[in-house]
Scaffold this active site. Structure first.
Site, mmCIF file in Angstrom:
data_model
loop_
_atom_site.group_PDB
_atom_site.id
_atom_site.type_symbol
_atom_site.label_atom_id
_atom_site.label_comp_id
_atom_site.label_asym_id
_atom_site.label_seq_id
_atom_site.Cartn_x
_atom_site.Cartn_y
_atom_site.Cartn_z
ATOM 1 N N GLU A 127 -9.069 -5.472 -4.590
ATOM 2 C CA GLU A 127 -8.482 -4.465 -3.708
ATOM 3 C C GLU A 127 -9.524 -3.590 -3.005
ATOM 4 O O GLU A 127 -9.448 -3.327 -1.817
ATOM 5 C CB GLU A 127 -7.538 -3.566 -4.513
ATOM 6 N N SER A 167 0.847 -1.188 0.000
ATOM 7 C CA SER A 167 0.000 0.000 0.000
ATOM 8 C C SER A 167 0.890 1.248 0.000
ATOM 9 O O SER A 167 1.678 1.437 -0.921
ATOM 10 C CB SER A 167 -0.965 -0.036 1.186
ATOM 11 N N HIS A 170 -7.890 -5.630 -0.161
ATOM 12 C CA HIS A 170 -6.660 -4.883 0.096
ATOM 13 C C HIS A 170 -6.053 -5.278 1.442
ATOM 14 O O HIS A 170 -6.739 -5.345 2.461
ATOM 15 C CB HIS A 170 -6.969 -3.382 0.087
#
Length: 503
Positions: free
Chosen positions: A323, A199, A415
């Protein structure tokens, strides 16, 4: 933190099961702890404490200490706002010597590959002391693992008139210099360093690969779910004004030093509401991004990598299939409108129709999630692989498709789901929340991912084919693992058509 004086340390050994747990770094000696067959050294400073105006300036070397520093516990985390519902990571009054690294090593004489982790958190928060980033399991696979605290929030990425931009990235570079200068004492090979992160940590990895300050500091890079979190200096200044303007202080290092961290962090919330309410005005929907300042980074990483920016660096980039479900699963159906999302993302009016054509079996609600997943994380990872391949470099692409059973499966491969698999830890609170108790298939897939990452760190070969434009071979991490050609071809072609310079 410093226990014995220099004379007492002379000739002194701290032994646990015959293993020497004292290491001398360039700034002083540290004493670690044994974690089974792995040695851990935590909270080692790589930069000076964040006192006064230094809170907003480039990092400088830490002061030397004369005695033996206890490295059995993590340091305090860097200043940051709480991110509900997660417990607070930082509290007012926490120690300011928080720019630290943690090291796990299975063999202090091993000259092993080194893997340096940069955590995520949208540049709003995060810490290397999270249980899920414990490096012991990964280190047992034959590498030295380093995790890094770096500045986030305004301290790390907010606009300051008389200080450099991207101070959080400058912290990472300082930590990498510490690794270069000290890691051999922990059993690591300073000439074989791999950076990896997820990320915002993936954004950091992409930035470091494409930037100008990393020469000689690492050899390989793994960007897990990198995002397109980049703004120019003008937008960075305007974002800073949203936060500091209501505080009535000049945006200088000295002026901001007089504002307690908690007060500065509290000013982020109304700024974020302003950004969300006027989404069409801003490049991204977050107040903190990497600034294209011409120093740390001059242009978007995937643009720079099409030239010589990644020359000599082996790169893995990848994404999770679903995600955006973490952000969309709880939205009402009327808020998951693909046309509205395309407008908010400054995309052409035909985008929704193109997605319907590319994904004929998907509902508009699902297309909303697919488009957001592409914009946030999937396409930046593809662009990295495309750029490295275009430049003739060594790049690899992966897609993580293992689905969590939590919440009746609505999150899919969401995610951050890959992070517990990366570290082999499914028992920390966040991992349990994402995976559930004792998830079926976790151990086997985690071992496969760790085997790929550590093999890449050691040799540059993760165990699947290079990403070439003719085939676009991609590792699929699932049970079982496989290789697929161009698995999100529809999305890639839509974005390549709109932005040919990116992919």
């Amino acid at each position: 933190m410093v226990e014995e004086n220099s004379s007492a340390l002379s000739g002194f050994q701290w032994l646990y099961g015959g293993v020497d747990l004292i290491v001398r770094t360039e700034h002083g000696a540290v004493r670690g702890v044994a974690d089974g067959d792995v040695m851990a050294f935590k909270g080692i400073p790589y930069a000076a404490p964040l006192d006064g105006p230094r809170r907003f300036q480039a990092p400088v070397a830490p002061p030397r200490w004369d005695g033996l520093r206890d490295a059995s516990r993590h340091s305090a985390s860097v200043p940051q706002a709480p991110i509900p519902p997660l417990p607070a990571i930082w509290r007012p009054g926490d120690a300011t010597d928080c720019l630290t690294v943690n090291v796990w090593t299975p063999d202090r004489g091993g000259h092993l590959p080194v893997m340096v982790w940069f955590h995520g958190g949208a540049f709003l928060g995060g810490t290397a002391s999270t249980d899920g980033f414990d490096g012991a399991v990964l280190a047992r696979d034959g590498v030295v693992v380093v995790t890094v605290n770096y500045r986030v929030g305004y301290e790390g990425f907010g606009w300051v008139e008389d200080a450099p931009s991207n101070r959080g990235i400058l912290d990472q570079l300082a930590a990498l210099r510490w690794v270069r200068d000290n890691i051999i004492s922990f059993g690591g090979n300073p000439d074989n360093v791999t950076i990896f992160g997820e990320s915002a940590g993936g954004v950091s990895v992409a930035t470091l690969v494409a930037g100008s300050g990393r020469r000689g500091l690492f050899r390989r890079a793994i960007a897990q779910s990198p995002a397109a979190m980049y703004v120019d200096e003008d937008e960075a200044r305007k974002l800073g004004e949203l936060i500091t303007g209501p505080l009535g202080v000049p945006p200088t290092a000295a002026g901001l030093a007089g504002i307690p961290p908690e007060a500065l962090h509290a000013a982020q919330a109304p700024a974020m509401a302003e950004i969300s309410a006027n989404r069409e005005v801003w490049t991204n929907n977050l107040p903190y991004n990497v600034v294209l300042d011409g120093e740390v980074l001059a242009e978007l990483p995937w643009v720079a990598m099409r030239g010589s920016a990644a020359h000599g660096i082996d790169v893995i980039a990848g994404f999770n299939r679903d995600e955006a479900t973490s952000f969309t699963a709880d939205l009402p159906a009327e808020a998951r409108d693909v046309e509205s999302l395309a407008r908010a993302l400054h995309l052409p009016g035909s985008t929704a129709a193109e997605y319907r054509s590319a994904y004929p079996g998907a509902s508009d609600s699902d297309l909303h999630t697919i488009l957001l997943s592409d914009q946030l994380f999937r396409m930046p990872a593809v662009w990295m692989a495309e750029a490295v391949a275009t430049a003739g470099g060594r790049g690899f692409l992966y897609e993580f498709t293992w689905e969590t059973p939590q919440r009746d499966g609505v999150l899919g491969a969401t995610h951050g789901l890959d992070v517990p698999f990366t570290f082999g830890r499914c028992d920390d609170p966040l991992a349990v929340q994402m995976l559930g108790e004792e998830p079926a298939g976790f151990d086997a897939l985690s071992a496969e991912i760790r085997r790929s990452w550590t093999a890449f760190a050691a040799t540059g070969d993760p165990g699947w084919p290079l990403y070439r434009l003719a085939e676009r071979q991609t590792r699929i991490f699932d049970d079982p693992v496989s290789v697929a050609a161009d698995p999100i071809r529809g999305s890639r072609q839509i974005w390549a058509h709109r932005f040919p310079e990116l992919g």
